[in-house]
Design an enzyme around this catalytic site. Sequence first.
Site, PDB file in Angstrom:
ATOM      1  N   LYS A 239       0.822  -1.206   0.000  1.00 25.29           N
ATOM      2  CA  LYS A 239       0.000   0.000   0.000  1.00 25.29           C
ATOM      3  C   LYS A 239       0.860   1.263   0.000  1.00 25.29           C
ATOM      4  O   LYS A 239       0.665   2.161  -0.827  1.00 25.29           O
ATOM      5  CB  LYS A 239      -0.917  -0.007   1.232  1.00 25.29           C
ATOM      6  CG  LYS A 239      -1.690   1.278   1.485  1.00 25.29           C
ATOM      7  CD  LYS A 239      -2.994   1.349   0.753  1.00 25.29           C
ATOM      8  CE  LYS A 239      -3.598   2.752   0.752  1.00 25.29           C
ATOM      9  NZ  LYS A 239      -4.570   2.988   1.805  1.00 25.29           N
TER      10      LYS A 239
ATOM     11  N   LYS B 268       2.558  11.426   4.773  1.00 30.10           N
ATOM     12  CA  LYS B 268       2.713  10.365   5.776  1.00 30.10           C
ATOM     13  C   LYS B 268       3.003   9.028   5.097  1.00 30.10           C
ATOM     14  O   LYS B 268       3.907   8.288   5.505  1.00 30.10           O
ATOM     15  CB  LYS B 268       1.423  10.252   6.611  1.00 30.10           C
ATOM     16  CG  LYS B 268       1.568   9.369   7.850  1.00 30.10           C
ATOM     17  CD  LYS B 268       0.211   8.959   8.417  1.00 30.10           C
ATOM     18  CE  LYS B 268      -0.430   7.861   7.566  1.00 30.10           C
ATOM     19  NZ  LYS B 268      -1.666   7.290   8.139  1.00 30.10           N
TER      20      LYS B 268
END
Lengths: 296, 296, 296, 296
Positions: D174, D242
């Site tokens: 991911k 992030k």
Amino acid sequence: MAARNVGFIGLGIMGSRMAANLRRAGFELTVFNRTRERAEAWVAEHGGRVAASPREAAAGADAVITMVVDGAQVDEMLLGDQGAVHGAPDGALFVDMSTIAPADARRIGAALRERGHGFVDAPVTGSAPRAEDGTLTIMAGGEDADVDAAMPLLEAMGKLIVRVGGPGQGQAVKVLSNAVTAINCATIAQALVVGRREGLDLEALVQVMRAGSAASTMLDLKAEPMLRHDFTPLFKLEHMLKDVQLCLQEARGAGAGFPFAGLAGELYSAGMGRGLADQDFAAVLEVVEGLAGTRL
Amino acid sequence: MAARNVGFIGLGIMGSRMAANLRRAGFELTVFNRTRERAEAWVAEHGGRVAASPREAAAGADAVITMVVDGAQVDEMLLGDQGAVHGAPDGALFVDMSTIAPADARRIGAALRERGHGFVDAPVTGSAPRAEDGTLTIMAGGEDADVDAAMPLLEAMGKLIVRVGGPGQGQAVKVLSNAVTAINCATIAQALVVGRREGLDLEALVQVMRAGSAASTMLDLKAEPMLRHDFTPLFKLEHMLKDVQLCLQEARGAGAGFPFAGLAGELYSAGMGRGLADQDFAAVLEVVEGLAGTRL
Amino acid sequence: MAARNVGFIGLGIMGSRMAANLRRAGFELTVFNRTRERAEAWVAEHGGRVAASPREAAAGADAVITMVVDGAQVDEMLLGDQGAVHGAPDGALFVDMSTIAPADARRIGAALRERGHGFVDAPVTGSAPRAEDGTLTIMAGGEDADVDAAMPLLEAMGKLIVRVGGPGQGQAVKVLSNAVTAINCATIAQALVVGRREGLDLEALVQVMRAGSAASTMLDLKAEPMLRHDFTPLFKLEHMLKDVQLCLQEARGAGAGFPFAGLAGELYSAGMGRGLADQDFAAVLEVVEGLAGTRL
Amino acid sequence: MAARNVGFIGLGIMGSRMAANLRRAGFELTVFNRTRERAEAWVAEHGGRVAASPREAAAGADAVITMVVDGAQVDEMLLGDQGAVHGAPDGALFVDMSTIAPADARRIGAALRERGHGFVDAPVTGSAPRAEDGTLTIMAGGEDADVDAAMPLLEAMGKLIVRVGGPGQGQAVKVLSNAVTAINCATIAQALVVGRREGLDLEALVQVMRAGSAASTMLDLKAEPMLRHDFTPLFKLEHMLKDVQLCLQEARGAGAGFPFAGLAGELYSAGMGRGLADQDFAAVLEVVEGLAGTRL
């Protein structure tokens, strides 16, 4: 053969001072300059003879020195219609001290050697005061015998003379060294902008870095002007960008990548678009400030 | 209040030498070290008392100094179950000289100030010989009054003491300075590999760069070992990578980008995968060689 | 004026197919090719006439199309001693469909306009099958009237014809688009190498990326060959590097930096040194593998 | 064992839709949400039971699914005082579908397996409409048997379910995929700014790139909003940053460098300082504009 008679082409800020040192060392000079008045003024002060063309400057010379702006001028002065090669005696030594593309130096050197002449590319570092004092750093590329022959000339103009390899490699070392300089300078700009955003005392940051392993000549020379946004040109941003590009081209020709120089080149390129071409290359700070949206 | 009684925690290679200089300057020391034998040996040589815990080292101390490995250890030594904070008298001064994350320094400092203590983060640069001579460079962050109070201590251990801003900023300057060092070192590695591919005489290249505007402490210290592939660790690659990461985190927290440090970090990260963690950080050369498919 | 008589110069893999589509659309063609046999074979199959020189190909032509290898060839074919400009009737339209430097396109276009001709730079994307089908993408730069006049020709050869701006901007769009392609491809190489080191199932990684926001044509086309180290050239690494360099030069001339392209260029440059010039540009994977010391 | 009774924790925008699909597929759900009202409203609409704590949600469940904000919340929901692990029957299956650090996923998974439970990390891509339709892409990491057991659940919520490796590797895929997305987006921003400075028709440039090898999902989705400076958040810049950081950390842990991601991260970091945290990540355009001193 020791060169005693020297044709000297290019009496600009650097060249006029370098030629004066040759004269002081006892060489006989025939000088050529595009603007003839400069040549006449130089001879009035230092002696020697004025030539009407590069060809004439080379007549009877043991060695011909060029100190001009770029490869195109070296080409014209040496190989053009009125070029020195048409006047020089057999087996003359050509020494180009301009900063040009290494590939141009190799090409011009090959053309001269084909006609039986020697060639040394010997770019310099150091500014006008060091040209005046005869304390330039000179990096000499060429066949060993040619560099040997050039040595007495180079020693009259420089303090540190470094043999760096074959033809063209004087220029290769010059542009590689300048690329490192450009990276170091851009690194400092980034560090200062980061420091500003972190709220650090930037004078203190610079003091600490200069006292430790982060020290560099660029830090000594550029940090303080950056803090004042004083970009009075000592070496213009567009010229630094040119040298970085020459370095990248040369590296590419050798099949090597130079990631930091590639990235630095893009920052200096952005500086061109910001109208910083004629500022000192430390003005790359303004590009970094733009990226961060922060002014020192 | 002038600190006379000092609790000193961490007598490793650096700490033992720094504590000795405090002793020489007339401070009374109570020392704590995880391996108690080291503390006992130190006291046998230098005098003072051995404490059984950080808490005990802080009892009656005007100031508590920590010189340990990382933020987790500072945390434990100061704020843990047996931490110094539980033994220190009201209004004691804590001086952490370890290299830790600026964010950790701010957090620990805040916890101490909340309990009425002072806090200065004062990381050092310089290796064992300079710790021994008391000539370290020390960058001090903290409230002005705290830094004032710490000064006599710091001056006993260092030569150049720089006030760099508020709490945590000693660490911020340290990691920023180390990031610049890491970039400079990786730049030299790239320049040498490019030079090799261009067939330059690398010794001459280094000589020229050291004589001109490309000069840097990294060039002085690392170019020659790189040419010999000698990566005997003076500062390990994994520690340099850690500092670059701390710098990037700190910069990110301040909303600043640091492109060269980001790129350098990726090169040192690749060095970890090549098994270079325990080599000197100049071994980043091997990553650059891998990219080029060329060995110096 | 609708062009009916067309001089077509350059019958290589692409040009021969493009000319055939013009013929099918009813244009009369006079063709020139350096190797005359190719021109004769083409005429034998498709009709039209063979010219002995570019000059002759342009005689009586409403429009002259060039589809050759580089800027130097366009120069020679159009402006050389036997160049088309010397044979073309007043007010002819020149359409260069080769991929050349935007700066060269502007220079050549200016020379032609000075003599009263029109000029459009209209490089193409798409390989031989799309040249065959007349479904190339064509990006056309030039004065509006010139592009209008060129449209019937372009529509015979391409499916998507995009007007991108003034003279030279067809080429500028082409190299910018290729630079993005080069970056996307190098990004995939880096992601695969990172994934390998993390021990991921790379087929699964590629499947996920193709199904989501990381998808790209490069991912569709290059990930799978990279996993097999199959670098059969569809577009050679040295040609991709050339386009990236043209893009960077053009950007620099416009005062813009392009950091990712600068970095990508250095990776492809390193590929040259690894002997990958004639491999597909996806072979940049090997440079990334070298950096990581990891093979997929 | 086929899971029929499911504890579902986290009924936000995504979770509430995913849970509804499970319900539709016939699973029995006990749901927990921090804000209890949301859980009650969900049950009123879809049936099932509301739990007062994660622990209670897990009581009697064959499987426990978490869809929360970050690793700290997953930690608390599963392993905290009132965590699901304290209520779950022996051998329950835990499926975390949040996006968290791969290292956190491995740690949490290990803690659960130690107590005899199964664990699958199964982050998703796709926004609310795809959660609603049950057409998410799901990347599943875990032991084979655990992933097998999770399949009927995952198939109720997603369309493409990809097994990507062992525990933690769903998350690794991911963040790696998102890093590529971030690079592609920043590349487009740079290309547009370069194109603007070159005076290109940017709509035409985008059209050409979308029709050729430079095409990407980011180009499809972000180029047009960039041209309008419309940064209505679909995925916030601070969240993208992030994920890039998580990817870089994971890569670093594996000893791999990811230069483009490192550079992209610095651009997004600079975006934070420009106040773009809550804008769509395409707002990285503004950082690139700042670097160039040019607005689209």
